[in-house]
Design a protein around this motif. Structure first.
Motif, short mmCIF file in Angstrom:
data_model
loop_
_atom_site.label_atom_id
_atom_site.label_comp_id
_atom_site.label_asym_id
_atom_site.label_seq_id
_atom_site.Cartn_x
_atom_site.Cartn_y
_atom_site.Cartn_z
N UNK A 74 0.88 7.07 11.34
CA UNK A 74 -0.12 6.27 12.04
C UNK A 74 0.44 4.85 12.17
N UNK A 75 -0.05 4.09 13.12
CA UNK A 75 0.37 2.68 13.23
C UNK A 75 -0.07 1.89 12.00
N UNK A 114 -13.00 -0.10 4.25
CA UNK A 114 -13.37 0.18 2.86
C UNK A 114 -13.76 -1.08 2.09
N UNK A 115 -13.70 -2.24 2.76
CA UNK A 115 -14.16 -3.47 2.12
C UNK A 115 -13.08 -4.37 1.58
N UNK A 116 -11.83 -4.07 1.87
CA UNK A 116 -10.72 -4.90 1.42
C UNK A 116 -10.36 -5.92 2.49
N UNK A 117 -9.69 -6.98 2.08
CA UNK A 117 -9.25 -7.98 3.05
C UNK A 117 -8.05 -7.47 3.85
N UNK A 118 -7.38 -6.47 3.32
CA UNK A 118 -6.22 -5.90 3.99
C UNK A 118 -5.51 -4.91 3.08
N UNK A 119 -4.35 -4.44 3.52
CA UNK A 119 -3.61 -3.44 2.76
C UNK A 119 -3.23 -3.95 1.38
N UNK A 143 3.05 -1.26 3.39
CA UNK A 143 2.28 -0.95 4.59
C UNK A 143 3.11 -0.07 5.52
N UNK A 144 4.38 -0.41 5.64
CA UNK A 144 5.28 0.35 6.51
C UNK A 144 5.49 1.77 6.00
N UNK A 145 5.70 1.94 4.70
CA UNK A 145 5.96 3.28 4.17
C UNK A 145 4.72 4.17 4.25
N UNK A 146 3.55 3.60 4.01
CA UNK A 146 2.32 4.38 4.10
C UNK A 146 2.07 4.79 5.55
N UNK A 163 -2.26 8.37 -4.45
CA UNK A 163 -2.55 7.04 -4.98
C UNK A 163 -1.30 6.24 -5.34
N UNK A 164 -0.31 6.88 -5.92
CA UNK A 164 0.91 6.17 -6.31
C UNK A 164 1.66 5.65 -5.09
N UNK A 165 1.65 6.42 -4.00
CA UNK A 165 2.32 5.97 -2.79
C UNK A 165 1.65 4.73 -2.22
#
Length: 105
Positions: A52-53, A64-69, A43-46, A35-37
């Motif tokens: 994964x791309x 999951x229902x979000x507009x984005x990262x 977005x790049x580090x995750x 979660x902390x990460x």
């Protein structure tokens, strides 16, 4: 529309895990375990950490229902802040109980 909460994320991961592709299912599990990460990463580090791309991370957020990262990241930040506050409150209460017990003796 209000962004989903971490509880929403948990429910979505559990209820949708079987319908997610193996890559999305693994990523969903990783985000909950790290979660902390997610909360403080990019977005790049995750995507780099999960190998994964970036589009896969964005796709999971949308699934999951979000507009984005960024919105998913904010939900994790809020959750971690709430958890820290709960732990602090619990710790303070335990110290108060201990102090009261010491004064009774």
């Amino acid at each position: 529309m209000k962004p989903p909460t971490i509880d929403h994320i948990k429910r979505e991961i559990v209820t949708r895990r079987l319908s997610l592709s193996p890559k999305l299912a693994d990523l969903a599990h990783w985000t909950f375990e790290h979660q902390a990460e997610v909360a403080f990463g990019t977005l790049q580090s995750v995507s780099r950490e999960c190998r994964v791309p970036q589009s896969t991370v964005q796709r999971l957020a949308a699934t999951l229902g979000f507009s984005g990262f960024k919105q998913m990241k904010a939900a994790y930040q809020i959750h971690l802040a709430q958890e820290a506050s709960r732990r602090h409150t619990f710790h303070r209460r335990m110290l108060d109980v201990q102090s009261h017990a010491d004064n009774v003796e």
